[in-house]
Design a protein around this motif. Structure first.
Motif, PDB file in Angstrom:
ATOM      1  N   MET A   1       0.789  -1.373   0.132  1.00  0.00           N
ATOM      2  CA  MET A   1      -0.128  -0.057  -0.002  1.00  0.00           C
ATOM      3  C   MET A   1       0.920   1.291   0.039  1.00  0.00           C
ATOM      4  O   MET A   1       0.603   2.145  -0.725  1.00  0.00           O
ATOM      5  N   ARG A   2       1.960   1.382   0.762  1.00  0.00           N
ATOM      6  CA  ARG A   2       2.932   2.522   1.210  1.00  0.00           C
ATOM      7  C   ARG A   2       3.641   2.495  -0.346  1.00  0.00           C
ATOM      8  O   ARG A   2       3.879   3.832  -0.567  1.00  0.00           O
ATOM      9  N   LYS A   3       3.960   1.554  -0.974  1.00  0.00           N
ATOM     10  CA  LYS A   3       4.708   1.714  -2.171  1.00  0.00           C
ATOM     11  C   LYS A   3       3.840   2.137  -3.177  1.00  0.00           C
ATOM     12  O   LYS A   3       4.267   3.015  -3.938  1.00  0.00           O
ATOM     13  N   VAL A   4       2.580   1.851  -3.244  1.00  0.00           N
ATOM     14  CA  VAL A   4       1.708   2.338  -4.292  1.00  0.00           C
ATOM     15  C   VAL A   4       1.535   3.804  -4.232  1.00  0.00           C
ATOM     16  O   VAL A   4       1.531   4.567  -5.029  1.00  0.00           O
ATOM     17  N   PHE A   5       1.303   4.093  -3.085  1.00  0.00           N
ATOM     18  CA  PHE A   5       1.195   5.505  -2.397  1.00  0.00           C
ATOM     19  C   PHE A   5       2.388   6.441  -2.861  1.00  0.00           C
ATOM     20  O   PHE A   5       2.207   7.334  -3.687  1.00  0.00           O
ATOM     21  N   GLN A   6       3.532   5.797  -2.837  1.00  0.00           N
ATOM     22  CA  GLN A   6       4.687   6.720  -2.997  1.00  0.00           C
ATOM     23  C   GLN A   6       4.829   6.901  -4.436  1.00  0.00           C
ATOM     24  O   GLN A   6       5.345   7.771  -5.149  1.00  0.00           O
ATOM     25  N   ALA A   7       4.358   5.569  -5.226  1.00  0.00           N
ATOM     26  CA  ALA A   7       4.515   5.654  -6.695  1.00  0.00           C
ATOM     27  C   ALA A   7       3.277   6.885  -7.121  1.00  0.00           C
ATOM     28  O   ALA A   7       3.892   7.529  -8.114  1.00  0.00           O
ATOM     29  N   GLU A   8       2.245   6.823  -6.440  1.00  0.00           N
ATOM     30  CA  GLU A   8       1.205   8.061  -6.949  1.00  0.00           C
ATOM     31  C   GLU A   8       1.703   9.330  -6.631  1.00  0.00           C
ATOM     32  O   GLU A   8       1.585  10.292  -7.400  1.00  0.00           O
ATOM     33  N   LEU A   9       2.229   9.521  -5.584  1.00  0.00           N
ATOM     34  CA  LEU A   9       2.905  10.937  -5.150  1.00  0.00           C
ATOM     35  C   LEU A   9       3.985  11.120  -6.152  1.00  0.00           C
ATOM     36  O   LEU A   9       4.026  12.366  -6.781  1.00  0.00           O
ATOM     37  N   HIS A  10       5.016  10.183  -6.458  1.00  0.00           N
ATOM     38  CA  HIS A  10       5.704  10.592  -7.561  1.00  0.00           C
ATOM     39  C   HIS A  10       5.195  10.871  -8.789  1.00  0.00           C
ATOM     40  O   HIS A  10       5.879  11.888  -9.518  1.00  0.00           O
ATOM     41  N   GLN A  11       4.221  10.078  -9.369  1.00  0.00           N
ATOM     42  CA  GLN A  11       3.589  10.890 -10.573  1.00  0.00           C
ATOM     43  C   GLN A  11       2.866  11.777 -10.711  1.00  0.00           C
ATOM     44  O   GLN A  11       2.959  12.325 -11.420  1.00  0.00           O
ATOM     45  N   ILE A  12       2.478  12.352  -9.478  1.00  0.00           N
ATOM     46  CA  ILE A  12       1.775  13.578  -9.400  1.00  0.00           C
ATOM     47  C   ILE A  12       3.059  14.729  -9.538  1.00  0.00           C
ATOM     48  O   ILE A  12       2.928  15.534 -10.290  1.00  0.00           O
ATOM     49  N   GLY A  13       4.060  14.449  -8.953  1.00  0.00           N
ATOM     50  CA  GLY A  13       5.138  15.343  -8.980  1.00  0.00           C
ATOM     51  C   GLY A  13       5.780  15.274 -10.599  1.00  0.00           C
ATOM     52  O   GLY A  13       5.957  16.291 -11.111  1.00  0.00           O
ATOM     53  N   GLU A  14       5.749  14.094 -11.244  1.00  0.00           N
ATOM     54  CA  GLU A  14       6.064  13.951 -12.646  1.00  0.00           C
ATOM     55  C   GLU A  14       5.128  14.741 -13.306  1.00  0.00           C
ATOM     56  O   GLU A  14       5.392  15.323 -14.403  1.00  0.00           O
ATOM     57  N   GLY A  15       3.905  14.623 -13.057  1.00  0.00           N
ATOM     58  CA  GLY A  15       2.864  15.397 -13.914  1.00  0.00           C
ATOM     59  C   GLY A  15       2.987  16.951 -13.761  1.00  0.00           C
ATOM     60  O   GLY A  15       2.904  17.465 -14.998  1.00  0.00           O
ATOM     61  N   LEU A  16       3.149  17.369 -12.597  1.00  0.00           N
ATOM     62  CA  LEU A  16       3.696  19.097 -12.595  1.00  0.00           C
ATOM     63  C   LEU A  16       4.822  19.368 -13.343  1.00  0.00           C
ATOM     64  O   LEU A  16       4.643  20.256 -13.979  1.00  0.00           O
ATOM     65  N   ILE A  17       5.810  18.636 -13.459  1.00  0.00           N
ATOM     66  CA  ILE A  17       6.981  18.766 -14.291  1.00  0.00           C
ATOM     67  C   ILE A  17       6.475  18.867 -15.754  1.00  0.00           C
ATOM     68  O   ILE A  17       7.038  19.523 -16.510  1.00  0.00           O
ATOM     69  N   GLU A  18       5.637  17.760 -16.128  1.00  0.00           N
ATOM     70  CA  GLU A  18       5.263  17.970 -17.754  1.00  0.00           C
ATOM     71  C   GLU A  18       4.529  18.991 -17.847  1.00  0.00           C
ATOM     72  O   GLU A  18       4.762  19.772 -19.043  1.00  0.00           O
ATOM     73  N   ILE A  19       3.584  19.490 -17.152  1.00  0.00           N
ATOM     74  CA  ILE A  19       2.951  20.704 -17.554  1.00  0.00           C
ATOM     75  C   ILE A  19       3.601  21.627 -17.321  1.00  0.00           C
ATOM     76  O   ILE A  19       3.639  22.599 -18.462  1.00  0.00           O
ATOM     77  N   SER A  20       4.666  21.846 -16.344  1.00  0.00           N
ATOM     78  CA  SER A  20       5.589  23.026 -16.325  1.00  0.00           C
ATOM     79  C   SER A  20       6.617  23.132 -17.653  1.00  0.00           C
ATOM     80  O   SER A  20       6.800  24.331 -18.098  1.00  0.00           O
ATOM     81  N   ALA A  21       6.898  21.973 -18.172  1.00  0.00           N
ATOM     82  CA  ALA A  21       7.674  21.936 -19.493  1.00  0.00           C
ATOM     83  C   ALA A  21       6.860  22.478 -20.584  1.00  0.00           C
ATOM     84  O   ALA A  21       7.359  23.167 -21.353  1.00  0.00           O
ATOM     85  N   LEU A  22       5.481  22.135 -20.516  1.00  0.00           N
ATOM     86  CA  LEU A  22       4.730  22.596 -21.707  1.00  0.00           C
ATOM     87  C   LEU A  22       4.485  23.979 -21.507  1.00  0.00           C
ATOM     88  O   LEU A  22       4.395  24.740 -22.684  1.00  0.00           O
ATOM     89  N   VAL A  23       4.204  24.479 -20.288  1.00  0.00           N
ATOM     90  CA  VAL A  23       4.163  25.930 -20.118  1.00  0.00           C
ATOM     91  C   VAL A  23       5.367  26.708 -20.616  1.00  0.00           C
ATOM     92  O   VAL A  23       5.479  27.829 -21.128  1.00  0.00           O
ATOM     93  N   GLY A  24       6.575  26.153 -20.418  1.00  0.00           N
ATOM     94  CA  GLY A  24       7.919  26.734 -20.854  1.00  0.00           C
ATOM     95  C   GLY A  24       8.044  26.694 -22.287  1.00  0.00           C
ATOM     96  O   GLY A  24       8.211  27.652 -22.977  1.00  0.00           O
TER      97      GLY A  24
END
Lengths: 220, 220
Positions: A1-24
């Motif tokens: 469960m904890r592992k899934v959770f960390q993966a989800e958090l990581h994905q949200i972080g990656e999602g922000l980076i992706e959006i920010s790169a598109l904004v750039g």
């Protein structure tokens, strides 16, 4: 469960980076289009904004799912709430890049701004691109030195933004009212873009340090 | 536990209503100051904005505490996330009322806008006040008929905002560039205020119906 959770958090972080790169990418292309009265590139920026909006909604839905399914607390919870706020700022930056492209399209084949302001606007654009790139880097590395760089770029933008208004208020400003309106809006769009970038940087800083920097701390 | 939770949710709802009421007061007073070149009232609006910012931060902190301590799911979770978003929009509306007051202060003892646009701006202000009041009522009653009223008011604002730009582009516009800049900014502030009001209304509608209305549904 904890592992899934960390993966989800990581994905949200990656999602922000992706959006920010598109904004750039959006502000880089919008600035190119704006400087060159390039209709084709302006259209591309306008069309691409829907993707940023979509990714923001998608990221927000995932963040809410994580809140619902994992019931995070403490720093994980702050990270998710922070992501919701940062995605809103990034989405708004995308809108502002689109507004710059729309002004370019509206005045095509003419330039939006008079030749006398070309270098000022080139510098505003350059600083916004610096901010967008450093925000992406900051989201990725969490290196807080970047926060100071972003604030410094915004401080330069503020001076240029003011100088644009002084130029228009000077007696030798002989442009049409339509041009004055366009210059006012364009300068404000570039300024707002940088401001939202600072806002994202402050949120990252808060997530890393747990301390909220007062607004004037970063914008002196 | 459940009872405490419901009380906390209720308090967050009350907090939003309180902020919205202050925003309504801010735009009402800012509009009065703007129309009458009333420095004293403008200063009051500028000073009062800090209270809105404080209440927004306070509400957001409480919302995050509820997320951490209660781990809400489903509609309760959406309501809290929605509150965080609505508080951000309301805070921004407060900023825009402050910007209108700041323009008033900057040009005092002169009017910000020329006499020829007095009635247009009076109407823009009236519509923003309508939106602010109806947003407060909507947050309280959740009566979705108000969402349509808010969208209709925004639609009128959009027309007036466009007409201001047409007026400035017309050959008989003989105002100074400084006035053109001020009119551009003022019109945009009134327009953005209404836009954020629509944004809050859409979020309430979403919380009540569970369906997200596309942006153009409400702004035709």
């Amino acid at each position: 469960m904890r592992k899934v959770f960390q993966a989800e958090l990581h994905q949200i972080g990656e999602g922000l980076i992706e959006i920010s790169a598109l904004v750039g990418e959006a502000i880089t292309k919008a600035s190119t289009a704006f400087a060159a009265a390039d209709l084709q590139t302006a259209q591309e920026v306008i069309a691409a904004d829907a993707r940023i909006d979509f990714l923001q909604n998608d990221l927000d839905e995932r963040a809410i799912d994580v809140l619902a399914l994992q019931g995070p607390v403490a720093s994980d919870l702050r990270m998710i709430v922070g992501s919701l706020r940062m995605s809103a700022s990034l989405e708004r930056m995308g809108d502002l890049a689109r507004h710059i492209a729309q002004l370019t399209r509206l005045r095509f084949p003419n330039q939006v701004i008079p030749v006398s302001l070309t270098s000022t606007f080139a510098e505003l654009a350059r600083l916004d691109i610096v901010i967008a790139e450093k925000v992406t880097e900051l989201l990725d590395s969490r290196d807080l030195e970047l926060v100071g760089d972003i604030a410094a770029a915004k401080s330069q933008i503020n001076k240029l933004h003011k100088s644009v208004f002084s130029t228009m208020a000077a007696p030798d400003w002989n442009e049409t009212a339509a041009t004055t309106v366009d210059v006012t809006l364009a300068s404000r769009y570039f300024e707002r873009f940088g401001d939202h970038g600072v806002s994202v940087a402050r949120k990252v800083s808060y997530l890393v340090t747990g301390e909220w920097q007062p607004e004037d701390f970063l914008t002196v």
